[in-house]
Design a protein around this motif. Structure first.
Motif, mmCIF file in Angstrom:
data_model
loop_
_atom_site.group_PDB
_atom_site.id
_atom_site.type_symbol
_atom_site.label_atom_id
_atom_site.label_comp_id
_atom_site.label_asym_id
_atom_site.label_seq_id
_atom_site.Cartn_x
_atom_site.Cartn_y
_atom_site.Cartn_z
ATOM 1 N N LYS A 78 0.843 -1.187 0.000
ATOM 2 C CA LYS A 78 0.000 0.000 0.000
ATOM 3 C C LYS A 78 0.879 1.238 0.000
ATOM 4 O O LYS A 78 1.753 1.392 0.850
ATOM 5 N N PRO A 79 0.689 2.147 -0.962
ATOM 6 C CA PRO A 79 1.551 3.338 -1.024
ATOM 7 C C PRO A 79 1.372 4.236 0.197
ATOM 8 O O PRO A 79 0.285 4.305 0.781
ATOM 9 N N GLU A 80 2.438 4.912 0.564
ATOM 10 C CA GLU A 80 2.401 5.911 1.623
ATOM 11 C C GLU A 80 2.770 7.259 1.006
ATOM 12 O O GLU A 80 3.947 7.564 0.815
ATOM 13 N N PHE A 81 1.756 8.027 0.662
ATOM 14 C CA PHE A 81 1.994 9.331 0.054
ATOM 15 C C PHE A 81 2.240 10.375 1.145
ATOM 16 O O PHE A 81 1.792 10.231 2.285
ATOM 17 N N LEU A 82 2.931 11.420 0.784
ATOM 18 C CA LEU A 82 3.222 12.479 1.740
ATOM 19 C C LEU A 82 1.935 13.198 2.143
ATOM 20 O O LEU A 82 1.045 13.421 1.313
ATOM 21 N N PRO A 83 1.827 13.601 3.423
ATOM 22 C CA PRO A 83 0.600 14.254 3.887
ATOM 23 C C PRO A 83 0.484 15.709 3.457
ATOM 24 O O PRO A 83 -0.562 16.318 3.611
ATOM 25 N N THR A 93 6.802 7.037 -6.695
ATOM 26 C CA THR A 93 6.072 5.851 -6.253
ATOM 27 C C THR A 93 5.577 5.095 -7.474
ATOM 28 O O THR A 93 4.848 5.648 -8.299
ATOM 29 N N TRP A 94 5.980 3.827 -7.586
ATOM 30 C CA TRP A 94 5.542 3.001 -8.714
ATOM 31 C C TRP A 94 4.172 2.418 -8.412
ATOM 32 O O TRP A 94 3.988 1.744 -7.401
ATOM 33 N N LEU A 95 3.207 2.693 -9.293
ATOM 34 C CA LEU A 95 1.839 2.207 -9.122
ATOM 35 C C LEU A 95 1.508 1.096 -10.103
ATOM 36 O O LEU A 95 0.345 0.780 -10.340
ATOM 37 N N GLY A 390 3.789 0.005 -5.520
ATOM 38 C CA GLY A 390 3.336 0.758 -4.356
ATOM 39 C C GLY A 390 4.469 1.315 -3.517
ATOM 40 O O GLY A 390 4.228 2.111 -2.601
ATOM 41 N N GLU A 391 5.702 0.933 -3.831
ATOM 42 C CA GLU A 391 6.859 1.404 -3.062
ATOM 43 C C GLU A 391 7.284 2.795 -3.528
ATOM 44 O O GLU A 391 7.227 3.110 -4.719
ATOM 45 N N SER A 392 7.737 3.622 -2.593
ATOM 46 C CA SER A 392 8.271 4.947 -2.886
ATOM 47 C C SER A 392 9.767 4.952 -2.695
ATOM 48 O O SER A 392 10.282 4.353 -1.743
ATOM 49 N N ARG A 393 10.464 5.625 -3.590
ATOM 50 C CA ARG A 393 11.908 5.822 -3.476
ATOM 51 C C ARG A 393 12.188 7.322 -3.458
ATOM 52 O O ARG A 393 11.541 8.078 -4.179
#
Length: 396
Positions: A78-83, A93-95, A390-393
């Motif tokens: 599950k992606p964790e986007f910046l708030p 983030t690869w979707l 779903g991972e962010s780099r």
């Protein structure tokens, strides 16, 4: 939302910047032909009816490899986007497939080639079906300032997804190559700019309290912490084709893109080939010294005139059989050369791990990428990587 900054409406305006330098041959528009477009390089080979029949025959006679999609394959998280819009680092983030969500330190938020459907097809009941789950829904994305489309194939341009984005993020602006504007306007979407290769536009987002959706409308008194966001988007060449039906092949343009904002420069290669490789015996190294197939010169031009790039998003999948796919789809060895030609400092792979579109095994692209990096004496970790869906780099 977790931060008031993310709830502020940013009204977007677009302008043409002063003319930037570009290759001498760009002004000739050799990719334009009557009624459409072409790849104007020796690195391209047109796929004919005989090629398509031969490919279909492989399926019928059992000679085609049938990739095993039995789980586990590519991990999905599950992606964790910046708030909020605040970040000191470039974040990607690869979707899945060719879709990346990129968060710039300037505050700009860009979505590339979004397809959130189960199938990449004209219909919901037929066509390639995801073997990895969608990591999130459109509604989960906190903000989308711009959507960038590389071309109109169904695995890169999805009507349901585009309509949902326009509804959920009404201030979002869409960018696409020449010829695609009519598709958007006929879909009821008018926040669309289409560009030719080497065209550029400046984007300015101004914070506003008012819920206006018109491009360029900015009213209200934003808080002092909210500042304008500036970016420059460039439409750039790549080697591919386009169509959404039987009779519209190459009627609209395909493209790669760059976006520069807040001192960070990102290259999105879209969907592209690098060189046309003929039918060779299985296991042949087509980069061996005895072969010298022409490579697409556009990528070195991109690196020279729009690079270097802090991050490249580069395709590594959908390449087998090579004799059929190589003109339009890069394999990992091609991808590393695109990475080098375009002068990317770092890169992430894409165009794999989502739908079975070709014959290579579903986990082969990252394996071949490691081989290609080793061949060029490039570190296998931290330079040109793959990540989970779903991972962010983050990148400096």
């Amino acid at each position: 939302m977790a931060s008031s900054a993310i709830t502020i409406l940013y009204a977007l305006s677009i302008s043409a910047p002063p003319v930037s330098s570009y290759p001498d041959d760009a002004g000739k528009k050799e990719h334009h032909v009557h009624g459409g477009f072409k790849n104007p390089w020796d690195s391209w080979r047109t796929i004919g009816f005989g090629d398509m029949w031969r490919l279909a025959s492989r399926q019928l006679n059992g000679h085609a490899n049938k990739p095993d999609t039995t789980p586990p394959t590519v991990p999905v998280r599950k992606p964790e986007f910046l708030p909020s819009r605040e970040t000191s680092k470039l974040r990607a983030t690869w979707l899945g497939h060719a879709c990346y969500y990129v968060e710039f330190p300037s505050g700009l938020r860009v979505l590339f080639d979004p397809v959130f459907e189960d199938r990449c097809s004209p219909v919901s009941w037929l066509g390639p079906k995801r073997f990895t789950e969608m990591p999130c829904e459109v509604r989960d994305l906190p903000v989308i300032d711009a959507v960038v489309i590389s071309h109109n194939h169904y695995d890169h341009l999805s009507y349901p997804t585009i309509k949902e984005i326009a509804k959920t993020h009404p201030n979002c602006h869409f960018f696409a190559p020449l010829g695609n504007k009519q598709w958007f306007t006929s879909s009821g979407i008018h926040n669309i700019t289409e560009l030719d290769w080497w065209d550029q536009r400046d984007i300015s987002l101004s914070p506003s309290h008012e819920s206006k959706v018109e491009v360029g409308n900015s009213t209200g008194s934003p808080p002092s912490s909210a500042t304008d966001i500036e970016a420059r988007i460039s439409c750039l060449p790549c080697q591919h084709t386009s169509n959404r039906g039987i009779f519209d092949r190459s009627k609209t343009l395909w493209a790669s893109w760059s976006i520069e904002s807040g001192g960070q420069n990102v290259y999105f290669a879209g969907d592209t080939g690098y060189r046309a490789v003929p039918d060779l015996p299985i296991g042949t190294d087509d980069y061996a010294p005895e072969f010298n197939f022409p490579s697409c010169p556009a990528f070195k031009q991109v690196g020279e005139f729009r690079g270097p790039f802090d991050l490249g998003l580069i395709p590594i999948g959908a390449y087998d059989p090579r004799w059929f796919m190589s003109p339009m789809h890069a394999d990992p060895h091609d991808a590393v050369r695109i990475f080098q030609d375009t002068k990317c400092r770092k890169a992430l792979g894409m165009h794999w791990g989502t739908w079975v579109l070709t014959e290579e095994d579903v986990l082969e692209p990252p394996q071949k990428l490691r081989e290609a990096l080793k061949r060029h004496e490039i570190p296998e970790d931290g330079v040109f990587d793959v990540c989970d869906i779903g991972e962010s780099r983050e990148f400096e």
